[in-house]
Design a protein around this motif. Structure first.
Motif, PDB file in Angstrom:
ATOM      1  N   VAL A 194       0.835  -1.194   0.000  1.00  0.00           N
ATOM      2  CA  VAL A 194       0.000   0.000   0.000  1.00  0.00           C
ATOM      3  C   VAL A 194       0.873   1.247   0.000  1.00  0.00           C
ATOM      4  O   VAL A 194       1.830   1.341   0.780  1.00  0.00           O
ATOM      5  CB  VAL A 194      -0.931   0.014   1.225  1.00  0.00           C
ATOM      6  N   ARG A 227       0.382   5.434   0.351  1.00  0.00           N
ATOM      7  CA  ARG A 227      -0.555   6.502   0.705  1.00  0.00           C
ATOM      8  C   ARG A 227       0.055   7.861   0.375  1.00  0.00           C
ATOM      9  O   ARG A 227       1.136   8.185   0.866  1.00  0.00           O
ATOM     10  CB  ARG A 227      -0.900   6.449   2.195  1.00  0.00           C
ATOM     11  N   PRO A 280       4.777  10.537  -0.171  1.00  0.00           N
ATOM     12  CA  PRO A 280       4.037   9.269  -0.145  1.00  0.00           C
ATOM     13  C   PRO A 280       4.694   8.278   0.815  1.00  0.00           C
ATOM     14  O   PRO A 280       5.920   8.229   0.941  1.00  0.00           O
ATOM     15  CB  PRO A 280       4.117   8.788  -1.591  1.00  0.00           C
ATOM     16  N   TYR A 303       3.632   4.360  -7.800  1.00  0.00           N
ATOM     17  CA  TYR A 303       2.678   5.367  -7.335  1.00  0.00           C
ATOM     18  C   TYR A 303       3.002   6.739  -7.917  1.00  0.00           C
ATOM     19  O   TYR A 303       2.108   7.477  -8.346  1.00  0.00           O
ATOM     20  CB  TYR A 303       2.672   5.430  -5.811  1.00  0.00           C
ATOM     21  N   ASP A 311      -4.387   7.047  -2.859  1.00  0.00           N
ATOM     22  CA  ASP A 311      -3.631   5.885  -2.388  1.00  0.00           C
ATOM     23  C   ASP A 311      -3.910   4.713  -3.309  1.00  0.00           C
ATOM     24  O   ASP A 311      -4.859   4.737  -4.104  1.00  0.00           O
ATOM     25  CB  ASP A 311      -3.956   5.532  -0.930  1.00  0.00           C
ATOM     26  N   THR A 312      -3.083   3.701  -3.205  1.00  0.00           N
ATOM     27  CA  THR A 312      -3.260   2.517  -4.045  1.00  0.00           C
ATOM     28  C   THR A 312      -2.501   1.358  -3.421  1.00  0.00           C
ATOM     29  O   THR A 312      -1.715   1.550  -2.485  1.00  0.00           O
ATOM     30  CB  THR A 312      -2.765   2.776  -5.484  1.00  0.00           C
ATOM     31  N   LYS A 313      -2.758   0.151  -3.920  1.00  0.00           N
ATOM     32  CA  LYS A 313      -1.984  -1.000  -3.448  1.00  0.00           C
ATOM     33  C   LYS A 313      -1.568  -1.852  -4.636  1.00  0.00           C
ATOM     34  O   LYS A 313      -2.263  -1.942  -5.646  1.00  0.00           O
ATOM     35  CB  LYS A 313      -2.790  -1.841  -2.451  1.00  0.00           C
ATOM     36  N   SER A 323      -7.540   1.354  -5.497  1.00  0.00           N
ATOM     37  CA  SER A 323      -7.056   2.727  -5.362  1.00  0.00           C
ATOM     38  C   SER A 323      -8.191   3.656  -4.971  1.00  0.00           C
ATOM     39  O   SER A 323      -9.371   3.327  -5.110  1.00  0.00           O
ATOM     40  CB  SER A 323      -6.469   3.237  -6.695  1.00  0.00           C
TER      41      SER A 323
END
Length: 293
Positions: A103, A105, A140, A181, A197-199, A221
């Motif tokens: 993850v 952020r 991030p 990211y 955010d995303t993973k 996301s």
């Protein structure tokens, strides 16, 4: 379960995996949707096609950062026995999944906001005081979680994640995740969106780390419209936060079974996913494989 006529290997919350030969799988994205790690009883029409289309868009545009598992999304390359999975399936290389949800952020929101209010940290990292909900972080943060086979994924400290996968692998996953990211965030901004955010998920293929599963989709996301973003409140979104918010409004306790979604929530969710795809790719969703829109 999707019937492809191929040997079934694995069912995830959203995807089904089928064996194709010795070193390849057909990965099929269904229209299932999960929130709070629980699969809901209703389907979101075309959701699997959006996830497949947008993942392939990102896989193509990040292959210079890290290799990925894609062989082909062209249905003419699939085994004939697979049937009608055009647009929602990808032929992929076999890889050993690395059991870590990676993850990243860029804004303080969701679980990160809850942690910040309670402890003043995000993912265990010290961040400035006085941040508002949804505010952009100074930089991030890589905040991995467990990848649970069932139940809820759990946050990990850097030390816990390092112990789980090893120091070298942890450092590589962190660096790759932050690079991916950054690439996605810059592109989203140019399209009028914020990638909050995303993973990512990674696998090991013959000793090489590759990115697998999906990439920077509305499922994995949070995307916010840049022109409507105001720190201090939950922004409108192009992702399943909309569904999370509705489910919370029902008083549901985040454990199965989940209540049904109303027809308007289903239709609005589909529209948000399609709009996210079209904004990010500058392509008509109707042009993707298997669509008759």
């Amino acid at each position: 379960m999707t019937d492809t006529g191929l040997p079934h290997v694995y069912s995830g919350k959203v995807r089904e995996l089928f064996e194709v030969g010795m070193d390849a799988f057909l990965m099929v994205a269904t229209d299932r949707i999960s929130v709070f790690d629980v699969v809901l009883p209703d389907l979101i029409p075309d959701k699997g096609r959006v996830l497949t289309a947008l993942s392939n868009f990102w896989f193509e545009r990040t292959s210079d950062i890290v290799a990925n598992h894609v062989i082909s999304s062209d249905p003419t390359d699939f085994p004939e026995i697979a049937g009608d999975v055009a647009g929602r399936a990808t032929l992929v290389h076999a890889a050993r999944p690395i059991r870590l949800e990676c993850v990243v952020r860029g804004h303080v929101f969701g679980h990160g906001w809850s942690e910040y209010r309670e402890q003043g940290t995000v993912g265990g990292f010290a961040v400035p005081t006085g941040l508002r909900e949804a505010e952009k972080l100074p930089q991030p943060l890589f905040t991995p979680t467990t990848k649970a086979e069932a139940g809820h994924d759990l946050p990990l400290t850097a030390a816990e994640a390092t112990e789980l996968v090893g120091a070298d692998v942890y450092d590589q996953l962190r660096d790759l995740s932050l690079q991916l990211y950054e690439r996605g965030s810059r592109h989203a901004e140019a399209c009028g969106l914020i990638l909050a955010d995303t993973k990512f998920e990674f696998g090991d293929r013959d000793g090489q780390v590759i990115v697998i599963d999906e990439m920077m989709t509305p499922d994995s996301s949070r995307y916010w419209p840049r022109d409507k973003f105001r720190p201090g409140a939950a922004p409108p979104s192009f992702d399943k936060q909309y569904v999370r918010d509705f489910m919370d409004s029902t008083g549901w306790g985040h454990e199965p079974p989940a209540p049904n979604l109303p027809a308007d929530v289903i239709a609005n969710t589909r529209a948000k996913y399609v709009e996210a795809y079209e904004l990010l790719t500058d392509r008509a969703f109707s042009d993707w494989y298997g669509n008759d829109d």
